[in-house]
Design an enzyme around this catalytic site. Structure first.
Site, PDB file in Angstrom:
ATOM      1  N   GLY A  63       0.797  -1.225   0.000  1.00  0.00           N
ATOM      2  CA  GLY A  63       0.000   0.000   0.000  1.00  0.00           C
ATOM      3  C   GLY A  63       0.823   1.264   0.000  1.00  0.00           C
ATOM      4  O   GLY A  63       0.330   2.313  -0.388  1.00  0.00           O
ATOM      5  N   ASN A 111      -7.280   4.929   6.496  1.00  0.00           N
ATOM      6  CA  ASN A 111      -7.411   5.135   5.054  1.00  0.00           C
ATOM      7  C   ASN A 111      -8.613   4.399   4.508  1.00  0.00           C
ATOM      8  O   ASN A 111      -9.027   3.363   5.022  1.00  0.00           O
ATOM      9  CB  ASN A 111      -6.125   4.706   4.332  1.00  0.00           C
ATOM     10  CG  ASN A 111      -6.132   3.235   3.965  1.00  0.00           C
ATOM     11  OD1 ASN A 111      -6.628   2.851   2.911  1.00  0.00           O
ATOM     12  ND2 ASN A 111      -5.602   2.401   4.852  1.00  0.00           N
ATOM     13  N   MET A 113      -8.715   4.114   0.871  1.00  0.00           N
ATOM     14  CA  MET A 113      -8.217   4.378  -0.478  1.00  0.00           C
ATOM     15  C   MET A 113      -9.037   3.669  -1.564  1.00  0.00           C
ATOM     16  O   MET A 113      -9.343   4.257  -2.597  1.00  0.00           O
ATOM     17  CB  MET A 113      -6.753   3.935  -0.607  1.00  0.00           C
ATOM     18  CG  MET A 113      -5.802   4.502   0.434  1.00  0.00           C
ATOM     19  SD  MET A 113      -5.562   6.255   0.280  1.00  0.00           S
ATOM     20  CE  MET A 113      -4.524   6.334  -1.151  1.00  0.00           C
ATOM     21  N   GLY A 114      -9.345   2.386  -1.353  1.00  0.00           N
ATOM     22  CA  GLY A 114     -10.096   1.643  -2.379  1.00  0.00           C
ATOM     23  C   GLY A 114      -9.229   1.240  -3.573  1.00  0.00           C
ATOM     24  O   GLY A 114      -9.695   1.263  -4.721  1.00  0.00           O
ATOM     25  N   PHE A 115      -7.981   0.901  -3.319  1.00  0.00           N
ATOM     26  CA  PHE A 115      -7.048   0.402  -4.340  1.00  0.00           C
ATOM     27  C   PHE A 115      -6.844   1.326  -5.543  1.00  0.00           C
ATOM     28  O   PHE A 115      -7.003   0.886  -6.700  1.00  0.00           O
ATOM     29  CB  PHE A 115      -7.491  -0.968  -4.882  1.00  0.00           C
ATOM     30  CG  PHE A 115      -7.597  -2.080  -3.878  1.00  0.00           C
ATOM     31  CD1 PHE A 115      -6.952  -2.010  -2.650  1.00  0.00           C
ATOM     32  CD2 PHE A 115      -8.339  -3.225  -4.179  1.00  0.00           C
ATOM     33  CE1 PHE A 115      -7.057  -3.051  -1.740  1.00  0.00           C
ATOM     34  CE2 PHE A 115      -8.444  -4.260  -3.271  1.00  0.00           C
ATOM     35  CZ  PHE A 115      -7.819  -4.183  -2.057  1.00  0.00           C
ATOM     36  N   SER A 175      -8.839  -5.977   2.707  1.00  0.00           N
ATOM     37  CA  SER A 175      -8.937  -4.524   2.826  1.00  0.00           C
ATOM     38  C   SER A 175     -10.399  -4.157   3.057  1.00  0.00           C
ATOM     39  O   SER A 175     -11.286  -4.753   2.457  1.00  0.00           O
ATOM     40  CB  SER A 175      -8.449  -3.845   1.545  1.00  0.00           C
ATOM     41  OG  SER A 175      -7.056  -3.937   1.481  1.00  0.00           O
ATOM     42  N   ASN A 177     -11.933  -1.495   2.165  1.00  0.00           N
ATOM     43  CA  ASN A 177     -12.406  -0.400   1.313  1.00  0.00           C
ATOM     44  C   ASN A 177     -12.883  -0.795  -0.076  1.00  0.00           C
ATOM     45  O   ASN A 177     -13.124   0.056  -0.910  1.00  0.00           O
ATOM     46  CB  ASN A 177     -11.287   0.643   1.183  1.00  0.00           C
ATOM     47  CG  ASN A 177     -10.788   1.081   2.547  1.00  0.00           C
ATOM     48  OD1 ASN A 177     -11.595   1.420   3.406  1.00  0.00           O
ATOM     49  ND2 ASN A 177      -9.493   1.021   2.764  1.00  0.00           N
ATOM     50  N   THR A 178     -12.970  -2.101  -0.338  1.00  0.00           N
ATOM     51  CA  THR A 178     -13.499  -2.560  -1.620  1.00  0.00           C
ATOM     52  C   THR A 178     -14.756  -3.368  -1.325  1.00  0.00           C
ATOM     53  O   THR A 178     -14.690  -4.333  -0.551  1.00  0.00           O
ATOM     54  CB  THR A 178     -12.448  -3.415  -2.368  1.00  0.00           C
ATOM     55  OG1 THR A 178     -11.394  -2.550  -2.782  1.00  0.00           O
ATOM     56  CG2 THR A 178     -13.020  -4.113  -3.575  1.00  0.00           C
ATOM     57  N   LYS A 211      -3.628 -12.539   2.646  1.00  0.00           N
ATOM     58  CA  LYS A 211      -3.589 -11.511   3.710  1.00  0.00           C
ATOM     59  C   LYS A 211      -4.937 -11.429   4.417  1.00  0.00           C
ATOM     60  O   LYS A 211      -5.984 -11.300   3.769  1.00  0.00           O
ATOM     61  CB  LYS A 211      -3.206 -10.159   3.101  1.00  0.00           C
ATOM     62  CG  LYS A 211      -2.983  -9.073   4.151  1.00  0.00           C
ATOM     63  CD  LYS A 211      -2.236  -7.896   3.589  1.00  0.00           C
ATOM     64  CE  LYS A 211      -2.054  -6.793   4.601  1.00  0.00           C
ATOM     65  NZ  LYS A 211      -1.337  -5.644   4.065  1.00  0.00           N
ATOM     66  N   ASN A 240      -4.231  -6.948   8.069  1.00  0.00           N
ATOM     67  CA  ASN A 240      -4.559  -5.702   7.377  1.00  0.00           C
ATOM     68  C   ASN A 240      -5.033  -4.668   8.415  1.00  0.00           C
ATOM     69  O   ASN A 240      -4.937  -4.905   9.622  1.00  0.00           O
ATOM     70  CB  ASN A 240      -5.645  -5.991   6.327  1.00  0.00           C
ATOM     71  CG  ASN A 240      -5.445  -5.165   5.080  1.00  0.00           C
ATOM     72  OD1 ASN A 240      -5.250  -3.951   5.183  1.00  0.00           O
ATOM     73  ND2 ASN A 240      -5.465  -5.787   3.924  1.00  0.00           N
ATOM     74  N   GLY A 254      -1.283   1.336  12.564  1.00  0.00           N
ATOM     75  CA  GLY A 254      -0.368   1.969  13.512  1.00  0.00           C
ATOM     76  C   GLY A 254      -0.726   1.631  14.944  1.00  0.00           C
ATOM     77  O   GLY A 254      -1.255   0.552  15.225  1.00  0.00           O
TER      78      GLY A 254
HETATM   79  C1  LIG Z   1      -2.595   4.419   3.415  1.00  0.00           C
HETATM   80  C2  LIG Z   1      -2.554   2.924   3.481  1.00  0.00           C
HETATM   81  C3  LIG Z   1      -2.800   2.186   2.327  1.00  0.00           C
HETATM   82  C4  LIG Z   1      -2.784   0.783   2.383  1.00  0.00           C
HETATM   83  N1  LIG Z   1      -3.000   0.075   1.238  1.00  0.00           N
HETATM   84  C5  LIG Z   1      -2.961  -1.286   1.280  1.00  0.00           C
HETATM   85  C6  LIG Z   1      -3.157  -2.043   0.104  1.00  0.00           C
HETATM   86  O1  LIG Z   1      -3.307  -1.509  -0.995  1.00  0.00           O
HETATM   87  N2  LIG Z   1      -3.152  -3.395   0.209  1.00  0.00           N
HETATM   88  C7  LIG Z   1      -2.942  -4.051   1.406  1.00  0.00           C
HETATM   89  O2  LIG Z   1      -2.935  -5.288   1.451  1.00  0.00           O
HETATM   90  N3  LIG Z   1      -2.732  -3.340   2.537  1.00  0.00           N
HETATM   91  C8  LIG Z   1      -2.734  -1.998   2.492  1.00  0.00           C
HETATM   92  N4  LIG Z   1      -2.521  -1.283   3.638  1.00  0.00           N
HETATM   93  C9  LIG Z   1      -2.343  -2.013   4.926  1.00  0.00           C
HETATM   94  C10 LIG Z   1      -0.875  -2.222   5.294  1.00  0.00           C
HETATM   95  O3  LIG Z   1      -0.218  -3.032   4.369  1.00  0.00           O
HETATM   96  C11 LIG Z   1      -0.785  -2.874   6.693  1.00  0.00           C
HETATM   97  O4  LIG Z   1      -1.384  -4.155   6.640  1.00  0.00           O
HETATM   98  C12 LIG Z   1      -1.478  -2.047   7.758  1.00  0.00           C
HETATM   99  O5  LIG Z   1      -1.269  -0.665   7.560  1.00  0.00           O
HETATM  100  C13 LIG Z   1      -1.026  -2.419   9.161  1.00  0.00           C
HETATM  101  O6  LIG Z   1       0.361  -2.181   9.323  1.00  0.00           O
HETATM  102  P1  LIG Z   1       0.922  -0.848  10.084  1.00  0.00           P
HETATM  103  O7  LIG Z   1       0.226  -0.778  11.405  1.00  0.00           O
HETATM  104  O8  LIG Z   1       2.408  -1.076  10.184  1.00  0.00           O
HETATM  105  O9  LIG Z   1       0.596   0.291   9.218  1.00  0.00           O
HETATM  106  C14 LIG Z   1      -2.526   0.124   3.616  1.00  0.00           C
HETATM  107  C15 LIG Z   1      -2.259   0.874   4.757  1.00  0.00           C
HETATM  108  C16 LIG Z   1      -2.260   2.257   4.708  1.00  0.00           C
HETATM  109  C17 LIG Z   1      -1.982   3.036   5.963  1.00  0.00           C
END
Ligand SMILES: Cc1cc2nc3c(=O)[nH]c(=O)nc-3n(C[C@H](O)[C@H](O)[C@H](O)COP(=O)(O)O)c2cc1C
Length: 355
Positions: A63, A111, A113-115, A175, A177-178, A211, A240, A254
């Site tokens: 992401g 977020n 985002m929705g890919f 995710s 968002n889809t 995932k 995720n 986070g």
């Molecule tokens: C802005 C943003 C966009 C993300 N986009 C994706 C994504 O496209 N596909 C996915 O599998 N995870 C996506 N994630 C999730 C991260 O890969 C991760 O699983 C999640 O943020 C938890 O880890 P963290 O606490 O270290 O951020 C996204 C996370 C953030 C913050």
């Protein structure tokens, strides 16, 4: 103040997605910006994840660099591996903005985002020119409109196109968002998915990781892990982002995910270890305490996203230095030797030489 802290002060004045896009564009155009943090990988810190050897146990989570535009930059920064994506078959704009939010006091992001991504052809072009010797996984997802049966075709097409160019593939069904994506985390659809992917995996030989979301009951997660092991998944990624209704739409990452991420990962890990299924940890990792807990429970490699946004490349150095000091004090030849030990043996060594 290190140069990332300075840059961050400026970047955090911008809306989160603007700051993200700007940083990524700069990193893609000028990978030499990584120079202040660049240093050779220490072979003692490499870590096995399925069939791939990561350079260190710390990967960049999916992401952040969805379209794999800045692989060289993240390689130079010293990530042990990275996961690009989520990639869908065709380019998508994603959800309307704003769709990325900071909770700075809580070291978290949300977020929806929705890919948004450039599609699989553009990603394939990037991966063809990827830096040699840097492990890269590709995370794939269904398009916004695809029904569950169309999604099967899409995952097949994505694997066929991108697997030959990556070290492993991650099927994203988690995710928030889809529309309908998380509903695919169930046995019937997953059986159909592996019927589609198995022959393709035989052809290309690239491992299939799945995932998972943290917003599932413990028993559902255990059953899902068992089902995925039975179906022949090569590994899992957990977790995720989490949906917290009071915060609004989308998924939170986070520090606000930290406790839940750790708890849900342990549930998955128990079954995964029994079934010899590699599990990449992600979700709320922000300092060595998270890493000690993950290793003590029997986990190996892990990924970061949000903590990297808040702490910058110095975080990688902190992980590396602490791990290096630990294996030296414990008189271990390397990290792999440590990660071959049972959780009980690991706990003893961490207690004596870790913290
Ligand atoms: C802005 C943003 C966009 C993300 N986009 C994706 C994504 O496209 N596909 C996915 O599998 N995870 C996506 N994630 C999730 C991260 O890969 C991760 O699983 C999640 O943020 C938890 O880890 P963290 O606490 O270290 O951020 C996204 C996370 C953030 C913050």
């Amino acid at each position: 103040m290190d140069s990332y802290k300075l840059a961050r002060t400026a970047l955090f004045r911008l809306p989160p997605e603007t700051a993200h896009d700007l940083t990524l564009k700069l990193s893609a155009t000028l990978p030499q910006l990584a120079a202040p943090w660049q240093r050779p990988y220490d072979p003692r810190l490499s870590c096995t994840v399925g069939k791939t050897d990561w350079k260190t146990p710390v990967g960049l989570a999916a992401g952040l660099d969805k379209n794999a535009v800045a692989l060289d930059f993240f390689h130079r920064l010293g990530f042990g591996a990275m996961e690009c994506g989520t990639i869908t078959p065709r380019a998508q704009l994603g959800n309307p903005k704003p769709r990325m939010f900071r909770y700075s006091e809580e070291f978290s992001l949300r977020n929806s985002m929705g890919f948004p991504n450039f599609g699989m052809e553009a990603c394939a072009a990037r991966l063809r020119n990827r830096p040699a010797d840097f492990p890269v996984g590709v995370n794939i997802g269904k398009s916004k409109e695809a029904t569950p049966s169309q999604a099967l075709e899409e995952y097949g097409a994505l694997y066929e196109k991108l697997a030959p160019l990556a070290d492993w593939v991650v099927v994203n069904i988690s995710s928030p968002n889809t529309p309908g994506l998380r509903d695919l985390q169930q046995e019937g659809w997953l059986k159909d998915l592996f019927n589609v992917l198995n022959p393709l995996r035989q052809k290309h030989g690239k491992e299939i990781f799945v995932k998972l979301a943290p917003d599932l009951d413990d028993q559902v997660l255990r059953d899902l892990t068992t089902t995925l092991a039975d179906l022949g998944a090569d590994g899992l990624v957990a977790t995720n982002t989490t949906h917290i209704p009071e915060r609004g739409v989308g998924g939170v990452s986070g520090r606000l995910l930290r406790v839940k991420g750790h708890q849900k990962r342990r549930v998955v890990l128990e079954v995964a270890r029994d079934r010899k299924l590699p599990l990449v940890g992600v979700g709320g990792f922000e300092d060595m305490n998270d890493v000690w807990a993950w290793w003590a429970a029997g986990g190996d490699a892990f990924q970061i996203y949000t903590a990297f946004v808040y702490q910058g490349p110095e975080l990688l150095r902190r992980f590396e230095n602490a791990t290096h000091a630990f294996i030296t004090r414990a008189k271990l030849p390397d990290l792999k030797t440590f990660l071959k030990l049972s959780p009980l043996e690991r706990q003893k060594l961490i207690g004596a030489f870790g913290r």
